[in-house]
Scaffold this motif. Sequence first.
Motif, PDB file in Angstrom:
ATOM      1  N   THR A 304      -2.387  -5.611  -0.602  1.00 44.88           N
ATOM      2  CA  THR A 304      -3.586  -5.189   0.121  1.00 44.88           C
ATOM      3  C   THR A 304      -3.921  -6.182   1.234  1.00 44.88           C
ATOM      4  OG1 THR A 304      -4.451  -4.118  -1.877  1.00 44.88           O
ATOM      5  CG2 THR A 304      -6.016  -4.598  -0.120  1.00 44.88           C
ATOM      6  N   GLN A 305      -3.842  -7.467   0.917  1.00 46.32           N
ATOM      7  CA  GLN A 305      -4.138  -8.484   1.915  1.00 46.32           C
ATOM      8  C   GLN A 305      -3.119  -8.459   3.056  1.00 46.32           C
ATOM      9  OE1 GLN A 305      -4.221 -12.455   0.354  1.00 46.32           O
ATOM     10  NE2 GLN A 305      -5.083 -13.352   2.227  1.00 46.32           N
ATOM     11  N   ALA A 306      -1.839  -8.259   2.708  1.00 47.40           N
ATOM     12  CA  ALA A 306      -0.801  -8.211   3.744  1.00 47.40           C
ATOM     13  C   ALA A 306      -1.022  -7.024   4.669  1.00 47.40           C
ATOM     14  CB  ALA A 306       0.566  -8.132   3.085  1.00 47.40           C
ATOM     15  N   TRP A 307      -1.377  -5.879   4.115  1.00 46.66           N
ATOM     16  CA  TRP A 307      -1.627  -4.708   4.961  1.00 46.66           C
ATOM     17  C   TRP A 307      -2.850  -4.938   5.840  1.00 46.66           C
ATOM     18  CZ3 TRP A 307      -5.370  -1.222   6.177  1.00 46.66           C
ATOM     19  CH2 TRP A 307      -4.962  -0.066   6.854  1.00 46.66           C
ATOM     20  N   SER A 308      -3.888  -5.539   5.278  1.00 45.61           N
ATOM     21  CA  SER A 308      -5.108  -5.793   6.037  1.00 45.61           C
ATOM     22  C   SER A 308      -4.837  -6.712   7.227  1.00 45.61           C
ATOM     23  CB  SER A 308      -6.159  -6.420   5.113  1.00 45.61           C
ATOM     24  OG  SER A 308      -7.323  -6.763   5.841  1.00 45.61           O
ATOM     25  N   GLN A 309      -4.066  -7.749   6.991  1.00 42.63           N
ATOM     26  CA  GLN A 309      -3.781  -8.699   8.075  1.00 42.63           C
ATOM     27  C   GLN A 309      -2.881  -8.086   9.144  1.00 42.63           C
ATOM     28  OE1 GLN A 309      -2.166 -12.095   6.005  1.00 42.63           O
ATOM     29  NE2 GLN A 309      -4.193 -12.838   5.336  1.00 42.63           N
ATOM     30  N   SER A 310      -1.898  -7.315   8.731  1.00 45.56           N
ATOM     31  CA  SER A 310      -0.967  -6.738   9.704  1.00 45.56           C
ATOM     32  C   SER A 310      -1.594  -5.628  10.531  1.00 45.56           C
ATOM     33  CB  SER A 310       0.274  -6.205   8.976  1.00 45.56           C
ATOM     34  OG  SER A 310      -0.079  -5.135   8.106  1.00 45.56           O
ATOM     35  N   ASN A 311      -2.643  -4.992  10.016  1.00 43.83           N
ATOM     36  CA  ASN A 311      -3.282  -3.892  10.738  1.00 43.83           C
ATOM     37  C   ASN A 311      -4.631  -4.274  11.335  1.00 43.83           C
ATOM     38  OD1 ASN A 311      -1.695  -1.131  10.159  1.00 43.83           O
ATOM     39  ND2 ASN A 311      -1.546  -2.450   8.356  1.00 43.83           N
ATOM     40  N   GLY A 312      -5.074  -5.489  11.075  1.00 38.18           N
ATOM     41  CA  GLY A 312      -6.329  -5.932  11.662  1.00 38.18           C
ATOM     42  C   GLY A 312      -7.538  -5.208  11.138  1.00 38.18           C
ATOM     43  N   LEU A 313      -7.479  -4.740   9.888  1.00 39.28           N
ATOM     44  CA  LEU A 313      -8.604  -4.024   9.276  1.00 39.28           C
ATOM     45  C   LEU A 313      -9.024  -4.751   8.007  1.00 39.28           C
ATOM     46  CD1 LEU A 313      -7.404  -0.325   9.652  1.00 39.28           C
ATOM     47  CD2 LEU A 313      -9.275  -1.412  10.911  1.00 39.28           C
ATOM     48  N   PRO A 314     -10.321  -4.901   7.775  1.00 44.52           N
ATOM     49  CA  PRO A 314     -10.768  -5.565   6.551  1.00 44.52           C
ATOM     50  C   PRO A 314     -10.591  -4.658   5.336  1.00 44.52           C
ATOM     51  CG  PRO A 314     -12.662  -4.790   7.796  1.00 44.52           C
ATOM     52  CD  PRO A 314     -11.452  -4.511   8.638  1.00 44.52           C
ATOM     53  N   MET A 315      -9.648  -4.981   4.479  1.00 43.26           N
ATOM     54  CA  MET A 315      -9.444  -4.209   3.257  1.00 43.26           C
ATOM     55  C   MET A 315      -9.193  -5.175   2.108  1.00 43.26           C
ATOM     56  SD  MET A 315      -6.875  -1.030   2.303  1.00 43.26           S
ATOM     57  CE  MET A 315      -5.340  -1.927   2.265  1.00 43.26           C
ATOM     58  N   GLY A 316     -10.142  -5.275   1.211  1.00 42.20           N
ATOM     59  CA  GLY A 316      -9.984  -6.071   0.008  1.00 42.20           C
ATOM     60  C   GLY A 316     -10.202  -5.185  -1.202  1.00 42.20           C
ATOM     61  N   VAL A 317      -9.873  -5.683  -2.387  1.00 40.47           N
ATOM     62  CA  VAL A 317      -9.982  -4.872  -3.586  1.00 40.47           C
ATOM     63  C   VAL A 317     -10.469  -5.723  -4.743  1.00 40.47           C
ATOM     64  CG1 VAL A 317      -7.544  -5.276  -4.180  1.00 40.47           C
ATOM     65  CG2 VAL A 317      -8.739  -3.290  -5.129  1.00 40.47           C
ATOM     66  N   SER A 318     -11.317  -5.126  -5.577  1.00 38.37           N
ATOM     67  CA  SER A 318     -11.734  -5.730  -6.836  1.00 38.37           C
ATOM     68  C   SER A 318     -11.156  -4.901  -7.966  1.00 38.37           C
ATOM     69  CB  SER A 318     -13.258  -5.771  -6.935  1.00 38.37           C
ATOM     70  OG  SER A 318     -13.798  -6.587  -5.916  1.00 38.37           O
ATOM     71  N   LEU A 319     -10.729  -5.572  -9.029  1.00 43.31           N
ATOM     72  CA  LEU A 319     -10.016  -4.904 -10.116  1.00 43.31           C
ATOM     73  C   LEU A 319     -10.650  -5.249 -11.454  1.00 43.31           C
ATOM     74  CD1 LEU A 319      -6.444  -5.783  -8.808  1.00 43.31           C
ATOM     75  CD2 LEU A 319      -7.465  -3.499  -8.760  1.00 43.31           C
ATOM     76  N   GLY A 320     -10.645  -4.281 -12.352  1.00 42.71           N
ATOM     77  CA  GLY A 320     -11.103  -4.481 -13.724  1.00 42.71           C
ATOM     78  C   GLY A 320     -10.201  -3.745 -14.676  1.00 42.71           C
ATOM     79  N   VAL A 321     -10.168  -4.172 -15.931  1.00 43.03           N
ATOM     80  CA  VAL A 321      -9.250  -3.590 -16.900  1.00 43.03           C
ATOM     81  C   VAL A 321      -9.938  -3.444 -18.253  1.00 43.03           C
ATOM     82  CG1 VAL A 321      -8.296  -5.824 -17.632  1.00 43.03           C
ATOM     83  CG2 VAL A 321      -6.900  -3.752 -17.857  1.00 43.03           C
TER      84      VAL A 321
END
Length: 369
Positions: A304-321
């Motif tokens: 997710t971080q790699a895609w966000s940086q390469s596309n210049g868009l803020p995309m982060g994710v929170s996860l729970g299990v």
Amino acid sequence: MQKFDWSDRRHPCHWNSGSGDAGFWVPDRAEIVTQFFTRYLFFALAVIYFSTLESVPPVLFSIEQLFMALGVYFALNTWFFFQALRGVTLQYIRGAMSADLVIVSLCVIHDPNLIPPSAMAFLMVLLGNGMRYGMRLFAEVLGGAILGMAVSFAFRYRMGGFEISAGDVFFGVFWVFLALYAFILMGRIEGQRSQLDYRSRFDTLTGLLNRHGLLAAADTVFNKADEGSPATVLFADLNQFKMVNDRYGHGVGDRVLAEFAQIFNESVEMGVCGRWGGDEFVAILPMRSELAMKQIFERIEARTQAWSQSNGLPMGVSLGVSYAPQDGQDLMTLLSVADIHLYQNKSLQPDEAKTQSFYRNLVDEPEAS
């Protein structure tokens, strides 16, 4: 106990893929009762019809033996009925269809009329069975009905003293064309039903299961989530997604959702993945250790971080299990537990990631289209 097939990401609610890709549609209880009521009606009509005859052509059976065969059919039909109420399987479907074809063939063989009206029962078998379970079984019963017709009339001409007439030829040609037309028509209906079933279970934007598909798939998984086959629920929530929509527009927001759905689906590797609603995603997995889940978390976050940086868009994710059965036995309970863990993880992230309130009602979340 049969275990859930984690490698099959299709939702198994209505379509049973018990033998590879050769699956069948599972009828509900009302359809099962209707189908077997039709069988009992055919049995009653056959008994009434042959009771009006003093004798039948002694091709294979006497009339008394034919009634005994009908009695055996009634007993088999009753047994298949009770089995179907407990659970429809491919074996029982084929067994009931075979019993239908055999008894209809015997009735046609011993029908004293030159053009046997009992032969129309082959159409009842064809339409009653084939139009319920899908094209694979429709093709099987069509082949069985054509074979039954051919064998029945061969016995009539060979051993019953009947002669081939123009009426027989016309009836045979008419029946074959009608059966083939029904097969073609059923193929079109099956295609439309498959499209409707897909649209009702899958999210059109991401290609993953939607909420309806996830809930129905969860019923199958968690009914079997005992100590021998536990399961894991992974809950993902995109950070700052509302800001992306507000700043860049819904087209870019849709692109973010579609890209993350691909990342999420590929990262969990095996299981049932879906879009719960809005920017929330759910995966139902086989039991995973804490180490394995940590690796999945890291893989999702890194991609997710790699895609966000390469596309210049803020995309982060929170996860729970959460884990079944210790955290719960149904998807809603497990999601509530995973949601708590998700926000505990989100609280460790920078403040700008905290875009939503801690308290939410999962039932009232917006559903994905």
